[in-house]
Design a protein around this motif. Sequence first.
Motif, PDB file in Angstrom:
ATOM      1  N   VAL A  48     137.522 -44.084  67.895  1.00  0.00           N
ATOM      2  CA  VAL A  48     136.529 -44.069  68.964  1.00  0.00           C
ATOM      3  C   VAL A  48     135.195 -44.587  68.423  1.00  0.00           C
ATOM      4  N   THR A  49     134.499 -45.372  69.223  1.00  0.00           N
ATOM      5  CA  THR A  49     133.212 -45.907  68.769  1.00  0.00           C
ATOM      6  C   THR A  49     132.139 -44.828  68.826  1.00  0.00           C
ATOM      7  N   GLU A  50     131.066 -45.068  68.113  1.00  0.00           N
ATOM      8  CA  GLU A  50     129.936 -44.131  68.108  1.00  0.00           C
ATOM      9  C   GLU A  50     129.381 -43.950  69.519  1.00  0.00           C
ATOM     10  N   ILE A  51     129.258 -45.036  70.254  1.00  0.00           N
ATOM     11  CA  ILE A  51     128.712 -44.981  71.623  1.00  0.00           C
ATOM     12  C   ILE A  51     129.617 -44.159  72.533  1.00  0.00           C
ATOM     13  N   ASP A  52     130.928 -44.354  72.415  1.00  0.00           N
ATOM     14  CA  ASP A  52     131.869 -43.565  73.223  1.00  0.00           C
ATOM     15  C   ASP A  52     131.784 -42.089  72.869  1.00  0.00           C
ATOM     16  N   THR A  53     131.644 -41.797  71.585  1.00  0.00           N
ATOM     17  CA  THR A  53     131.536 -40.411  71.132  1.00  0.00           C
ATOM     18  C   THR A  53     130.281 -39.755  71.697  1.00  0.00           C
ATOM     19  N   ILE A  54     129.164 -40.464  71.637  1.00  0.00           N
ATOM     20  CA  ILE A  54     127.917 -39.938  72.208  1.00  0.00           C
ATOM     21  C   ILE A  54     128.094 -39.664  73.691  1.00  0.00           C
ATOM     22  N   ALA A  55     128.745 -40.582  74.397  1.00  0.00           N
ATOM     23  CA  ALA A  55     128.947 -40.409  75.839  1.00  0.00           C
ATOM     24  C   ALA A  55     129.758 -39.145  76.141  1.00  0.00           C
ATOM     25  N   VAL A  56     130.812 -38.910  75.362  1.00  0.00           N
ATOM     26  CA  VAL A  56     131.647 -37.726  75.587  1.00  0.00           C
ATOM     27  C   VAL A  56     130.865 -36.452  75.275  1.00  0.00           C
ATOM     28  N   LEU A  57     130.151 -36.438  74.153  1.00  0.00           N
ATOM     29  CA  LEU A  57     129.377 -35.239  73.790  1.00  0.00           C
ATOM     30  C   LEU A  57     128.274 -34.961  74.805  1.00  0.00           C
ATOM     31  N   GLN A  58     127.610 -36.019  75.293  1.00  0.00           N
ATOM     32  CA  GLN A  58     126.580 -35.836  76.332  1.00  0.00           C
ATOM     33  C   GLN A  58     127.218 -35.305  77.616  1.00  0.00           C
ATOM     34  N   GLY A  59     128.424 -35.779  77.910  1.00  0.00           N
ATOM     35  CA  GLY A  59     129.136 -35.271  79.082  1.00  0.00           C
ATOM     36  C   GLY A  59     129.397 -33.777  78.969  1.00  0.00           C
ATOM     37  N   LEU A  60     129.771 -33.333  77.773  1.00  0.00           N
ATOM     38  CA  LEU A  60     129.981 -31.897  77.545  1.00  0.00           C
ATOM     39  C   LEU A  60     128.697 -31.104  77.779  1.00  0.00           C
ATOM     40  N   VAL A  61     127.573 -31.657  77.334  1.00  0.00           N
ATOM     41  CA  VAL A  61     126.280 -30.990  77.512  1.00  0.00           C
ATOM     42  C   VAL A  61     126.007 -30.752  78.999  1.00  0.00           C
ATOM     43  N   HIS A  62     126.443 -31.680  79.837  1.00  0.00           N
ATOM     44  CA  HIS A  62     126.216 -31.536  81.285  1.00  0.00           C
ATOM     45  C   HIS A  62     127.281 -30.679  81.962  1.00  0.00           C
ATOM     46  N   LEU A  63     128.525 -30.807  81.529  1.00  0.00           N
ATOM     47  CA  LEU A  63     129.609 -30.097  82.207  1.00  0.00           C
ATOM     48  C   LEU A  63     129.757 -28.634  81.810  1.00  0.00           C
ATOM     49  N   LEU A  64     129.517 -28.303  80.543  1.00  0.00           N
ATOM     50  CA  LEU A  64     129.694 -26.907  80.108  1.00  0.00           C
ATOM     51  C   LEU A  64     128.862 -25.932  80.934  1.00  0.00           C
ATOM     52  N   PRO A  65     127.555 -26.152  81.108  1.00  0.00           N
ATOM     53  CA  PRO A  65     126.782 -25.215  81.927  1.00  0.00           C
ATOM     54  C   PRO A  65     127.275 -25.146  83.378  1.00  0.00           C
ATOM     55  N   GLU A  66     127.687 -26.287  83.914  1.00  0.00           N
ATOM     56  CA  GLU A  66     128.184 -26.312  85.295  1.00  0.00           C
ATOM     57  C   GLU A  66     129.391 -25.390  85.460  1.00  0.00           C
ATOM     58  N   TYR A  67     130.375 -25.519  84.578  1.00  0.00           N
ATOM     59  CA  TYR A  67     131.563 -24.687  84.663  1.00  0.00           C
ATOM     60  C   TYR A  67     131.266 -23.228  84.317  1.00  0.00           C
ATOM     61  N   LEU A  68     130.430 -22.999  83.331  1.00  0.00           N
ATOM     62  CA  LEU A  68     130.086 -21.622  82.966  1.00  0.00           C
ATOM     63  C   LEU A  68     129.374 -20.915  84.111  1.00  0.00           C
ATOM     64  N   CYS A  69     128.482 -21.631  84.811  1.00  0.00           N
ATOM     65  CA  CYS A  69     127.766 -21.030  85.945  1.00  0.00           C
ATOM     66  C   CYS A  69     128.684 -20.730  87.118  1.00  0.00           C
ATOM     67  N   LYS A  70     129.839 -21.365  87.162  1.00  0.00           N
ATOM     68  CA  LYS A  70     130.824 -21.074  88.208  1.00  0.00           C
ATOM     69  C   LYS A  70     131.716 -19.899  87.819  1.00  0.00           C
ATOM     70  N   GLY A  71     131.470 -19.318  86.645  1.00  0.00           N
ATOM     71  CA  GLY A  71     132.243 -18.164  86.211  1.00  0.00           C
ATOM     72  C   GLY A  71     133.459 -18.503  85.373  1.00  0.00           C
TER      73      GLY A  71
END
Length: 129
Positions: A48-71
């Motif tokens: 995986v390229t560095e740019i793709d890795t950054i994109a996935v990790l940034q996606g986690l930063v946005h999705l984790l709180p969303e799912y956690l806030c839904k319980g």
Amino acid sequence: MSIKYKVIERGTPGVKGGGTKKYYASTTAREKIDLKQLSERLASISTVTEIDTIAVLQGLVHLLPEYLCKGNSISLGDFGTFTVHLRSEGKDTPEAVNATSIKDVNVTFRPSVEFKQRMKTVKFKKHSS
């Protein structure tokens, strides 16, 4: 690979003047690894390229709180699980507990069995002051 530690002196909690003091091992100040460093390293050990890795990790930063806030709890397989825990004031009756009773929200990471096993192989190195 080893974890550096230093020796610190601690008193007894809640005892005036610290009570009997003892010495304990404590981790030393650590260098912070940022998103770029982590993505560079991940790219170097995968296809995986560095740019793709950054994109996935940034996606986690946005999705984790969303799912956690839904319980939800979020299991990342052999990595571990993220869950939300609340800290609230104790009340005398169930009816007295409401949203204003909640004082803090904590996200807890519970490492997987495999992750814990890998951490058990760590070595320690005393930091010279």
